[in-house]
Scaffold this motif. Structure first.
Motif, PDB file in Angstrom:
ATOM      1  N   ALA A 159      13.608   6.408  -1.798  1.00 57.30           N
ATOM      2  CA  ALA A 159      13.185   7.008  -3.060  1.00 57.30           C
ATOM      3  C   ALA A 159      12.168   8.123  -2.843  1.00 57.30           C
ATOM      4  O   ALA A 159      12.262   9.202  -3.447  1.00 57.30           O
ATOM      5  CB  ALA A 159      12.607   5.927  -3.965  1.00 57.30           C
ATOM      6  N   PHE A 160      11.189   7.883  -1.963  1.00 57.14           N
ATOM      7  CA  PHE A 160      10.140   8.891  -1.749  1.00 57.14           C
ATOM      8  C   PHE A 160      10.681  10.111  -1.003  1.00 57.14           C
ATOM      9  O   PHE A 160      10.282  11.249  -1.286  1.00 57.14           O
ATOM     10  CB  PHE A 160       8.967   8.276  -0.984  1.00 57.14           C
ATOM     11  CG  PHE A 160       8.291   7.138  -1.721  1.00 57.14           C
ATOM     12  CD1 PHE A 160       8.284   7.093  -3.107  1.00 57.14           C
ATOM     13  CD2 PHE A 160       7.670   6.103  -1.033  1.00 57.14           C
ATOM     14  CE1 PHE A 160       7.674   6.053  -3.794  1.00 57.14           C
ATOM     15  CE2 PHE A 160       7.063   5.060  -1.704  1.00 57.14           C
ATOM     16  CZ  PHE A 160       7.066   5.025  -3.089  1.00 57.14           C
ATOM     17  N   LEU A 165       0.836  -1.200   0.000  1.00 51.06           N
ATOM     18  CA  LEU A 165       0.000   0.000   0.000  1.00 51.06           C
ATOM     19  C   LEU A 165       0.874   1.255   0.000  1.00 51.06           C
ATOM     20  O   LEU A 165       0.607   2.219  -0.732  1.00 51.06           O
ATOM     21  CB  LEU A 165      -0.935  -0.002   1.201  1.00 51.06           C
ATOM     22  CG  LEU A 165      -1.774   1.268   1.408  1.00 51.06           C
ATOM     23  CD1 LEU A 165      -2.639   1.561   0.184  1.00 51.06           C
ATOM     24  CD2 LEU A 165      -2.638   1.136   2.669  1.00 51.06           C
ATOM     25  N   GLY A 166       1.928   1.248   0.816  1.00 53.55           N
ATOM     26  CA  GLY A 166       2.835   2.394   0.845  1.00 53.55           C
ATOM     27  C   GLY A 166       3.488   2.641  -0.496  1.00 53.55           C
ATOM     28  O   GLY A 166       3.599   3.791  -0.946  1.00 53.55           O
ATOM     29  N   ALA A 167       3.904   1.571  -1.151  1.00 53.11           N
ATOM     30  CA  ALA A 167       4.520   1.714  -2.471  1.00 53.11           C
ATOM     31  C   ALA A 167       3.514   2.274  -3.483  1.00 53.11           C
ATOM     32  O   ALA A 167       3.868   3.110  -4.325  1.00 53.11           O
ATOM     33  CB  ALA A 167       5.052   0.361  -2.939  1.00 53.11           C
ATOM     34  N   ALA A 168       2.254   1.817  -3.390  1.00 55.43           N
ATOM     35  CA  ALA A 168       1.220   2.321  -4.309  1.00 55.43           C
ATOM     36  C   ALA A 168       0.947   3.802  -4.065  1.00 55.43           C
ATOM     37  O   ALA A 168       0.793   4.584  -5.011  1.00 55.43           O
ATOM     38  CB  ALA A 168      -0.061   1.510  -4.149  1.00 55.43           C
ATOM     39  N   LEU A 169       0.886   4.210  -2.810  1.00 58.37           N
ATOM     40  CA  LEU A 169       0.671   5.623  -2.477  1.00 58.37           C
ATOM     41  C   LEU A 169       1.812   6.484  -3.009  1.00 58.37           C
ATOM     42  O   LEU A 169       1.594   7.547  -3.601  1.00 58.37           O
ATOM     43  CB  LEU A 169       0.529   5.791  -0.963  1.00 58.37           C
ATOM     44  CG  LEU A 169      -0.761   5.275  -0.335  1.00 58.37           C
ATOM     45  CD1 LEU A 169      -0.623   5.200   1.180  1.00 58.37           C
ATOM     46  CD2 LEU A 169      -1.938   6.176  -0.714  1.00 58.37           C
ATOM     47  N   GLY A 170       3.044   6.020  -2.781  1.00 61.48           N
ATOM     48  CA  GLY A 170       4.195   6.777  -3.265  1.00 61.48           C
ATOM     49  C   GLY A 170       4.227   6.854  -4.776  1.00 61.48           C
ATOM     50  O   GLY A 170       4.554   7.895  -5.348  1.00 61.48           O
ATOM     51  N   GLY A 171       3.882   5.743  -5.422  1.00 62.45           N
ATOM     52  CA  GLY A 171       3.851   5.734  -6.878  1.00 62.45           C
ATOM     53  C   GLY A 171       2.822   6.684  -7.453  1.00 62.45           C
ATOM     54  O   GLY A 171       2.966   7.163  -8.584  1.00 62.45           O
ATOM     55  N   ALA A 172       1.780   6.988  -6.656  1.00 62.63           N
ATOM     56  CA  ALA A 172       0.741   7.923  -7.091  1.00 62.63           C
ATOM     57  C   ALA A 172       1.089   9.362  -6.733  1.00 62.63           C
ATOM     58  O   ALA A 172       0.263  10.270  -6.931  1.00 62.63           O
ATOM     59  CB  ALA A 172      -0.599   7.532  -6.470  1.00 62.63           C
TER      60      ALA A 172
END
Length: 556
Positions: free
Chosen positions: A451-452, A407-414
């Motif tokens: 990265a974020f 979920l964290g990766a998806a949020l950051g990707g958005a």
């Protein structure tokens, strides 16, 4: 994925202490058949039993006879269904077991015929992955057996089979005490070792991996001693141990076991069991980046399950999912999405939703959505997965920690970096608390955080997380793993702009470049996401040269 157990069924006769209420002579299985079953040779057992069953049916009204006419054949028909299921004739097994239940219903309850027939029907349904339908059959059979076999070791078979069906539904906490009762009652026998394997599998599902490994190693050793390493039960114990080792990130040991079980299954002949080992192997090969071999194994497993189980089994649904995973990681995104769609449809048609399976399928679906650029729907799916995992297993369980990381990766990707950073910082502590089971999750979490934070302009904090991610990744992944390569490139590229860090940047990029060449030379594929991030592999070499050139310049 876990697998159904091949257990000899228990039949109730007057010698077992049951009341003599059966008003017909019920034909028993032959001693030769019983010996074949005790030896774990289901194919030989079927060849011995089938002529007796057909002769009994022919002598009591034939194939079109009413249930009342076939009462003498009830035990033979029940056992026939079990052995057909264990030798791959799974669709016939269910129909035959239902016929036995109808015949048993003509007996008085005290005869035990209904108990035995429902047990066999549950086993037949379980064998084709219809665990939801099997559950009421096992519940009814066990309730009757608790009365009839109270304190008798024969009760262990009913306890064990119900526990196995619970494991197959992801209900590990409920399965564990039943499995332990079965182990205690069965003692040092083949059945006891099989039940110990089930106990270890339940422990694995609960995240108690050290206990699970010790339990499974005992099961393997006892089954090898009692039956030989080529017996079906011994192979299944190895599969369970391979999964446990994989959960601990011991991929080399796990891979060797999966390859061994595939070879043993091929030697068995035409059987759905081969799909079990091929599925386990394909999933692990995806983790190690060997996509071509993984796709071949996944396609073969799907073909086998379609042939034996059809489209209404959750085993087939999982085979679609596994093939989708391979296709997704090798960049065939549209084909992967199609496989996941089929997987969901088949799982629903099977009549049972295993929480572990749904978490895996939905996670893969979310990953496909991300790669298709549909970040909003992907985040919604990841939230659903996290909710499932936390409610089913608790917030600190490995499945919940993995779901939170995704979920964290998806949020950051958005582009929702602040939300992602807050979530991932909390999750990093949860991943490290899991020990070996959370090592890869922790490494990925640290990489995402770095990265974020870099995108947010917090270079100092990003550098700390890059260093942590590098250390974690070296402990968690092989040098040629795609995560290590991408992290080495990202970290090295980040450090190029800092004069004091140029030597480290050059080292990181040199390592990444060398491993890229090694992977290309070995023929291992890169997934689509890796190709996009690495600019078709050229950025690693570009930045490696850039770092070397910068390092060679005289001080200004």
């Amino acid at each position: 994925m876990l697998y159904p157990l091949a257990l000899a069924a228990v039949v109730l006769t007057a010698q077992d202490g049951a009341p003599a209420v059966v008003d017909v002579d019920v034909i028993q299985t032959s001693p030769e058949f019983d010996a074949a079953m005790d030896a774990g040779d289901a194919r030989k057992a079927l060849a011995l039993l089938e002529p007796d069953v057909k002769a009994c049916i022919a002598g009591n009204g034939g194939d079109g006879a009413a249930p009342e006419q076939l009462r003498p054949c009830v035990m033979l028909i029940s056992m026939w269904s079990l052995v057909m299921g264990e030798t791959g004739r799974v669709q016939e097994a269910v129909a035959t077991a239902r016929r036995a239940v109808a015949i048993a219903a003509t007996f008085e309850e005290a005869s035990g015929m209904g108990m035995n027939a429902r047990f066999m029907l549950g086993a037949a349904l379980e064998r084709i992955g219809r665990h939801g339908e099997a559950e009421p059959e096992f519940i009814a059979a066990l309730a009757a057996a608790e009365v009839v076999f109270a304190g008798d070791p024969l009760l262990a078979n009913y306890l064990g089979r119900r526990a196995n069906n619970l494991v197959m539904q992801g209900r590990h906490a409920e399965a564990l005490p039943l499995a332990r009762r079965a182990v205690e009652m069965a003692g040092d026998t083949v059945e006891g070792a099989v039940f110990r394997m089930m106990e270890g599998t339940a422990l694995s599902g609960l995240g108690r991996l050290t206990e699970a490994e010790a339990t499974l190693r005992i099961a393997v050793a006892r089954l090898d001693a009692l039956m030989g390493s080529r017996a079906t039960q011994s192979i299944r114990a190895r599969e369970a141990l391979a999964q446990c080792l994989e959960q601990q990130n011991r991929t080399t040991e796990s891979l060797a076991l999966w390859r061994e079980t595939v070879a043993l299954r091929r030697a068995e002949g035409d059987s759905p069991n081969l799909a079990d080992s091929l599925s386990g192997l394909s999933v692990l090969l995806v983790r190690t980046g060997e996509y071509r071999e993984a796709e071949a194994a996944a396609r073969e497993a799907l073909a086998i399950r379609l042939r034996f189980f059809g489209e209404a089994s959750n085993f087939t649904g999982l085979a679609y999912n596994n093939l989708g995973l391979v296709l997704m990681e090798s960049g065939q995104i549209e084909a992967a999405a199609e496989m996941y769609g089929r997987s969901v449809e088949v799982i629903k048609a099977s009549g049972v939703v295993n929480i572990d399976e749904m978490i895996a399928i939905l996670t893969n679906l979310a990953n496909v959505l991300v790669r298709l650029g549909e970040t909003g729907p992907a985040i919604d799916v990841q939230r659903q997965v996290l909710d499932y995992a936390e409610r089913a297993f608790g917030p600190g369980h490995v499945r919940a920690v993995m779901a939170r990381n995704n979920l964290g990766a998806a949020l950051g990707g958005a582009g929702r970096h602040a939300e992602a950073i807050a979530l991932l910082e909390t999750n990093y502590a949860a991943a490290t608390a899991l020990g070996a089971a959370g090592r890869q999750i922790a490494a990925r979490t640290a990489s995402s955080l770095a990265a974020f934070l870099d995108r947010e302009g917090n270079a100092a904090k990003a550098r700390l997380w890059f260093a942590r991610a590098d250390a974690d990744s070296r402990a968690a992944f092989r040098p040629d793993h795609i995560h290590r390569i991408l992290l080495g490139w990202s970290y090295g590229n980040f450090l190029i702009g800092e004069d004091d860090a140029l030597p480290l940047a050059r080292t990181l990029l040199l390592e990444a470049g060398n491993q890229t060449l090694a992977r290309m030379a070995s023929g291992q594929g890169f997934d689509a996401q890796a190709q996009a991030e690495m600019g078709r592999l050229t950025r690693v070499f570009r930045d490696q040269v850039r770092a070397a050139w910068s390092l060679a310049q005289p001080p200004s």
